[in-house]
Design a protein around this motif. Structure first.
Motif, PDB file in Angstrom:
ATOM      1  N   LEU A 111       0.812  -1.216   0.000  1.00  0.00           N
ATOM      2  CA  LEU A 111       0.000   0.000   0.000  1.00  0.00           C
ATOM      3  C   LEU A 111       0.840   1.258   0.000  1.00  0.00           C
ATOM      4  CD1 LEU A 111      -2.881   1.182   0.184  1.00  0.00           C
ATOM      5  CD2 LEU A 111      -2.636   1.131   2.669  1.00  0.00           C
ATOM      6  N   THR A 112       1.898   1.271   0.833  1.00  0.00           N
ATOM      7  CA  THR A 112       2.688   2.497   1.003  1.00  0.00           C
ATOM      8  C   THR A 112       4.059   2.423   0.358  1.00  0.00           C
ATOM      9  OG1 THR A 112       3.688   1.781   3.094  1.00  0.00           O
ATOM     10  CG2 THR A 112       1.536   2.863   3.214  1.00  0.00           C
TER      11      THR A 112
ATOM     12  N   SER B  77      10.298   2.607 -12.183  1.00  0.00           N
ATOM     13  CA  SER B  77      10.242   1.353 -11.432  1.00  0.00           C
ATOM     14  C   SER B  77      10.086   1.596  -9.951  1.00  0.00           C
ATOM     15  CB  SER B  77      11.526   0.538 -11.679  1.00  0.00           C
ATOM     16  OG  SER B  77      11.533  -0.627 -10.890  1.00  0.00           O
ATOM     17  N   ASP B  78       9.257   0.780  -9.330  1.00  0.00           N
ATOM     18  CA  ASP B  78       9.213   0.735  -7.879  1.00  0.00           C
ATOM     19  C   ASP B  78      10.510   0.102  -7.392  1.00  0.00           C
ATOM     20  OD1 ASP B  78       8.158   0.941  -5.312  1.00  0.00           O
ATOM     21  OD2 ASP B  78       7.369  -1.096  -5.377  1.00  0.00           O
ATOM     22  N   LYS B  79      10.866   0.348  -6.143  1.00  0.00           N
ATOM     23  CA  LYS B  79      12.107  -0.201  -5.613  1.00  0.00           C
ATOM     24  C   LYS B  79      11.900  -1.571  -4.984  1.00  0.00           C
ATOM     25  CE  LYS B  79      13.597   0.893  -1.542  1.00  0.00           C
ATOM     26  NZ  LYS B  79      13.728  -0.459  -0.911  1.00  0.00           N
TER      27      LYS B  79
ATOM     28  N   ASP C 151       9.627   4.257  -0.005  1.00  0.00           N
ATOM     29  CA  ASP C 151      10.623   4.007   1.036  1.00  0.00           C
ATOM     30  C   ASP C 151      11.341   5.293   1.421  1.00  0.00           C
ATOM     31  OD1 ASP C 151      12.024   2.449   2.845  1.00  0.00           O
ATOM     32  OD2 ASP C 151      12.419   0.881   1.376  1.00  0.00           O
ATOM     33  N   HIS C 152      12.275   5.166   2.384  1.00  0.00           N
ATOM     34  CA  HIS C 152      13.016   6.307   2.909  1.00  0.00           C
ATOM     35  C   HIS C 152      13.952   6.875   1.840  1.00  0.00           C
ATOM     36  CE1 HIS C 152      15.760   8.623   5.467  1.00  0.00           C
ATOM     37  NE2 HIS C 152      14.783   8.611   6.376  1.00  0.00           N
TER      38      HIS C 152
ATOM     39  N   TYR D  18      12.657   9.177  -6.613  1.00  0.00           N
ATOM     40  CA  TYR D  18      11.604   9.804  -5.830  1.00  0.00           C
ATOM     41  C   TYR D  18      11.250   8.870  -4.673  1.00  0.00           C
ATOM     42  CZ  TYR D  18      11.199  12.552 -10.074  1.00  0.00           C
ATOM     43  OH  TYR D  18      11.475  13.337 -11.154  1.00  0.00           O
ATOM     44  N   ALA D  19      11.227   9.413  -3.461  1.00  0.00           N
ATOM     45  CA  ALA D  19      10.984   8.597  -2.271  1.00  0.00           C
ATOM     46  C   ALA D  19       9.848   9.196  -1.453  1.00  0.00           C
ATOM     47  CB  ALA D  19      12.256   8.517  -1.426  1.00  0.00           C
ATOM     48  N   ARG D  20       9.257   8.341  -0.620  1.00  0.00           N
ATOM     49  CA  ARG D  20       8.148   8.754   0.237  1.00  0.00           C
ATOM     50  C   ARG D  20       7.045   9.423  -0.586  1.00  0.00           C
ATOM     51  NH1 ARG D  20       8.754   5.632   4.151  1.00  0.00           N
ATOM     52  NH2 ARG D  20       9.694   6.274   6.112  1.00  0.00           N
TER      53      ARG D  20
END
Length: 1023
Positions: free
Chosen positions: A215-216, A379-381, A665-666, A710-712
């Protein structure tokens, strides 16, 4: 794992966990206030239950739950409406080329009916044109429908994401019900391994950790508590809330349901998908453009010819009108590559099958070409670029630092120096690191190994350690917090405890007798264990946040010698914590203390009783147990990148494809992984969602042009980034696995979902699914997509030039009829140079098999050595149109010359034709033109494999193409020499010398193409 019938909070945590006991709510008949609490995280638990009209100790009554279910509907996500099969099939005909052919068929059918009525002798003749065209269209539709139906069966339905069952309080009892029956106001009980059935406000939490990556995007499970938040926070920071679709990794709890179905956070994201309009792919746009161009061209030529015929010959009868319409039909048949849609479908389907063998399932055929055009891969990490498996990579001890090789949950690896050099067997750091990891493995609730069962008893009964014998032969399945499991894996590496190694598990010397569990407030966990190698002497083993745990330590173990912990020691340890955190490691410290020892003037009350049973209430007095600890060391844990991804990112970069990481993520973690993978260099930066929110539209657009991490970020940010890239003319591939990725995945030009870790919502939204969750597979798919695109250009060049040749043959035959002598005996009106059935046969013969064979042509160059195709670049560009026209003119010229040789009154009349009836001469001339055009197109198939490269280079590389040519030649011979087909197609047998003339004239197309390419290569060299 057995579920407690009614999970409660451990007494030691009652104050901090905040179990709520509200006054019974007597009126449960009021309408549930689902959604009327703007933000349940900002109200206390008692207010939340009162607002939902429920007694937290009793739950809803069965009648009230049934009433609410009938009122609000089931707790499911609304899927896309089912499209009837008949509509899916009819959608295959939604193509401009199909419309053009249907129009030509209608005209041909009307002309056939009129001719049949006026000429009884033609009554038995079937409308071959109509029948063949309709059959081709039906076969094409069946192919497209079958392939898309197969792809739909390969993905799961949207509704399967929700948990199958949930445990709720009903009428004061805990019962298991289908997740769909959960309603707002239900009190749901949570245990380790559960999937959260709805959104809700926590009422109780005991060591509760929830994995919310889907979700996050947060890779580490979130520690939950019931404390009311002081201000509104992002989803990832709402620690007193649980959300639909997430999963419990540790602990127990209960919550009141505040939102169900489409009102949940997952539902809101799913709702965003409905607003995303699916754009046609670049290939679809180009084929539509080509279809319109062909249609307009055919209509213009047809009108021009009809006007010309009316002016020159005039329409003196109905028969003249019919013949003129038949000529228009002939032009339509000649201009339209009837098999284009079918060939495109087959070629894309073959590409899809090749991709499937390489772990990529493409749901829609047209998406294949889009991948080959991708200029940006977003891409997501977690789980995409990384393994989604927490791994201990660093161990910092009082004597120094060591590295631990290996990634993920495979217990294969060894200790090395930080520079990768091997450690000496007697290196003191080896023993210190092993002790640090051993403490973390014993003070641990995680489990590693398939089928392992947690058999610890509530009464403090003994159990083997987490490295114990039962799981030593199991696979890398995990239970519990991934961070804790990473410590177990690291301990196996440190002690060489491999499955079947026959070594004694070092944790087997300890039997846990008591535990002080981890909480978000304490930030540490301590167990009391009996040391079997020291006469069951009790020892406290603790792990936790290094800065917190260090505050409970007053000694340090250096090379086996325990001495007082100095301020210098503390400063050095805290500096190491800061350094590792800056390198994106999650740090955990380890400490221990033998109980019953003499630690100075303070009496060690906790160890006064040697019997293990004396520690039953140790959790009630953590301040007594967790003191005078001895610092052992700390570990650095990270979710490591996939080893193959760096090479894939480098290959994509060489191909001009930019890789962008978008994660929840952070920022430090995201930047570290991005640098390790080569996504950014050392000077690269990461922007957060908050940074993006404070940007002006111009600043946002500029950031998207240059920033690659890009994070958070929230789902809205991901969509904005994708939309901005598309507005800048980029063709965007968006990968993702979590629900939070789904809107951006659907919005992108090509959405790519993870098949293993991906949620069903994301798979439903994507156009392609990776069955191995491997980023490298995306790059391989891009390579395959580029090869497919090149092959599509090859057969488009071939088909269009061939069909232009047919159009110019018919058009030129009409315009030059007087010069060529093309006319029926005694007729005042013009005679078409080739019959519609002959043109249709040519298209069937030369368009189908050769074009399909060109669709699997081996790559003639390194497709990943050039940049991606721009969005403004046409599939059929000006240069290809030049090729098409040059070859088309040449093809029409040799065909008309061949016909002229056998027509009296022509420019090149053949004397051998003297004495032959005019009707026979027309048949012979048409047969010559018919055959020359067939062979000219077959020679063109060899030439069209490259725009500039000689056809003789790699001529025999594609055996399928030669097989298709041989098949076409054989079928042409059948039409020429089988009597019944002579009648159907208006042909006559040819003599050997006539075959030589046909082949000689047709071969001029290949010769002319080679000369044209030589000129093009010379021009390129001068540039």
């Amino acid at each position: 794992m057995k579920r407690p019938a009614n999970p409660t909070v451990n007494p030691v945590n009652a104050a901090t966990a905040g179990q709520v006991t509200a006054d019974p709510v007597k009126d449960q008949t009021a309408t549930p206030l689902d959604g009327q609490i703007a933000d349940p995280s900002l109200v206390d638990a008692q207010t939340a239950t009162a607002a939902m009209h429920v007694d937290p100790a009793e739950g809803l009554s069965s009648d009230e739950a049934a009433r609410r279910l009938a009122e609000t509907g089931p707790n499911v996500l609304a899927g896309a409406p089912e499209i009837p099969k008949w509509r899916k099939f009819l959608a295959q005909f939604n193509d401009p080329l199909v419309y053009l052919l249907l129009g030509a068929t209608a005209i041909s059918l009307i002309a056939w009916l009129i001719e049949r009525a006026n000429n009884p002798a033609e009554a038995e003749k079937l409308p071959f044109d109509c029948i063949v065209i309709v059959l081709i269209l039906i076969v094409n539709a069946i192919l497209g429908y079958a392939q898309e139906a197969k792809a739909e069966q390969a993905v799961a339905a949207l509704s399967r994401m929700a948990a199958a069952h949930a445990t709720v309080l009903r009428d004061g009892r805990s019962v298991s019900i289908p997740t769909a029956d959960v309603v707002s106001g239900d009190i749901v009980l949570l245990a380790e391994g559960d999937t959260v059935a709805a959104d809700g406000r926590l009422l109780a939490a005991a060591a509760l950790h929830v994995a919310e990556a889907s979700l996050t995007g947060e890779s580490v499970p979130v520690t939950k508590n019931v404390a009311t938040l002081p201000a509104a926070k992002a989803l990832a920071d709402r620690t007193n809330m649980v959300f639909n679709g997430t999963s419990v990794t540790q602990g127990t709890g209960r919550f009141v349901v505040t939102a169900t179905g489409m009102n949940t956070q997952v539902g809101k994201i799913a709702g965003m998908l409905a607003g995303q309009k699916e754009e046609p792919t670049p290939l679809q746009k180009e084929i539509a453009f080509v279809s319109k161009v062909l249609g307009l061209a055919v209509c213009a030529i047809a009108v021009l010819v009809l006007v010309l015929l009316a002016v020159v010959y005039g329409f003196n009868s109905t028969q003249d009108v019919i013949e003129s319409l038949l000529l228009a039909v002939s032009l339509a048949v000649a201009a339209v590559p009837e098999g284009l849609a079918a060939i495109l479908t087959v070629v894309l389907a073959l590409g899809v099958q090749r991709m499937a063998r390489h772990h990529a399932i493409v749901k829609k055929l047209s998406s294949v070409e889009t991948l080959g055009s991708a200029s940006v891969i977003c891409s997501d990490k977690t789980g995409t670029l990384t393994r989604n498996e927490m791994t201990v990579q660093r161990v910092v001890t009082p004597s120094g630092e060591v590295a631990l090789t290996g990634t993920g949950y495979e217990t294969v690896g060894e200790m090395t120096d930080v520079d990768g050099s091997p450690l000496a067997a007697d290196d003191v750091r080896r023993a210190e690191a092993a002790r640090t990891l051993l403490i973390g493995a014993v003070a641990n609730d995680g489990q590693l190994g398939a089928g392992q069962v947690d058999d610890r008893q509530a009464d403090g009964g003994q159990t083997d350690g987490p490295l114990g014998g039962e799981q030593s032969g199991a696979g890398p399945a995990i239970i519990g917090d991934p961070t804790e499991v990473s410590l177990i894996v690291a301990a196996r590496k440190a002690f060489g405890t491999e499955p079947g190694a026959g070594r004694t598990d070092p944790t087997s010397r300890y039997s846990r007798v008591a535990e002080i569990p981890f909480t978000s407030e304490r930030k540490r966990m301590t167990v009391i264990a009996a040391d079997r190698e020291n006469g069951d002497r009790p020892v406290a083993l603790a792990k936790g946040a290094p800065d917190v745990l260090l505050g409970y330590c007053d000694r340090i173990d250096v090379a086996g010698t325990v001495r007082p912990l100095t301020d210098a020691d503390r400063s050095r340890i805290l500096a190491d914590v800061e350094r590792l955190s800056g390198e994106a490691y999650r740090t955990l410290g380890s400490a221990y203390r033998p109980l019953g020892e003499d630690v100075g003037p303070v009496t060690d009350d906790v160890a006064d009783v040697a019997d293990a049973a004396g520690f039953a209430d140790v959790a009630d007095h953590p301040e007594t147990t967790e003191r005078h600890l001895i610092w052992a060391g700390m570990v650095g844990i990270i979710d490591p990148p996939r080893t193959e991804v760096r090479d894939a990112v480098a290959e994509a970069h060489a191909a001009g494809i930019r890789t962008v990481m978008i994660t929840g993520d952070h920022p430090l973690t995201a930047a570290r992984i991005a640098k390790d993978l080569g996504v950014i260099d050392e000077s690269g930066r990461a922007l957060t969602g908050d940074d993006l929110d404070h940007m002006t539209p111009q600043e946002f657009d500029e950031a998207v042009r240059g920033v690659s991490v890009y994070a958070r970020v929230a789902p809205e940010h991901k969509m904005r980034i994708v939309d901005a890239l598309q507005a800048q003319g980029q063709i965007v591939a968006m990968t993702g696995d979590g629900v939070n990725d789904a809107p951006a995945v659907k919005s992108a030009d090509i959405g790519v979902a993870m098949g293993i870790t991906g949620t069903e919502v994301t798979k439903e939204s994507a156009k392609m699914i990776l069955t191995d969750d491997n980023f490298a597979t995306i790059v391989a798919a891009v390579r395959e997509g580029r090869s497919i695109f090149d092959n599509i250009r090859k057969f488009l060049r071939y088909l269009l030039s061939s069909n232009v040749g047919e159009v110019l043959t018919v058009f030129g035959g009409v315009l030059l009829a007087g010069f060529l002598g093309i006319s029926e005996p005694g007729a005042d009106s013009v005679t078409v140079p080739l019959l519609a059935t002959q043109l249709l046969w040519i298209n069937l013969l030369t368009d189908a098999a050769p074009a399909m064979a060109m669709g699997v042509d081996p790559s003639t160059e390194n497709v990943m050595s050039r940049g991606p195709r721009k969005l403004t670049d046409r599939v059929i560009d000006g240069r290809m149109w030049g090729d098409v026209i040059v070859i088309g003119v040449l093809m029409a010229a040799v065909t008309l010359i061949g016909m002229d040789l056998y027509l009296p009154g022509g420019l090149l009349t053949d004397d051998s034709a003297m004495g032959v009836t005019h009707a026979d001469q027309i048949v012979m001339a048409r047969t010559m033109g018919f055959t020359i055009l067939v062979f000219a197109q077959l020679f063109n198939a060899l030439a069209a494999r490259s725009a500039t490269q000689s056809a003789f280079r790699g001529m025999f590389a594609n055996r399928w193409l030669w097989g298709a040519i041989a098949l076409s030649v054989a079928l042409q011979l059948v039409v020429i020499y089988v009597p019944v087909l002579n009648t159907a197609f208006g042909t006559t047998p040819l003599d050997p010398h006539q075959w030589l003339e046909c082949l000689g004239l047709a071969a001029l197309v290949l010769v002319g193409s080679e000369l044209y390419k030589m000129v093009l290569r010379a021009v390129e060299r001068r540039r």
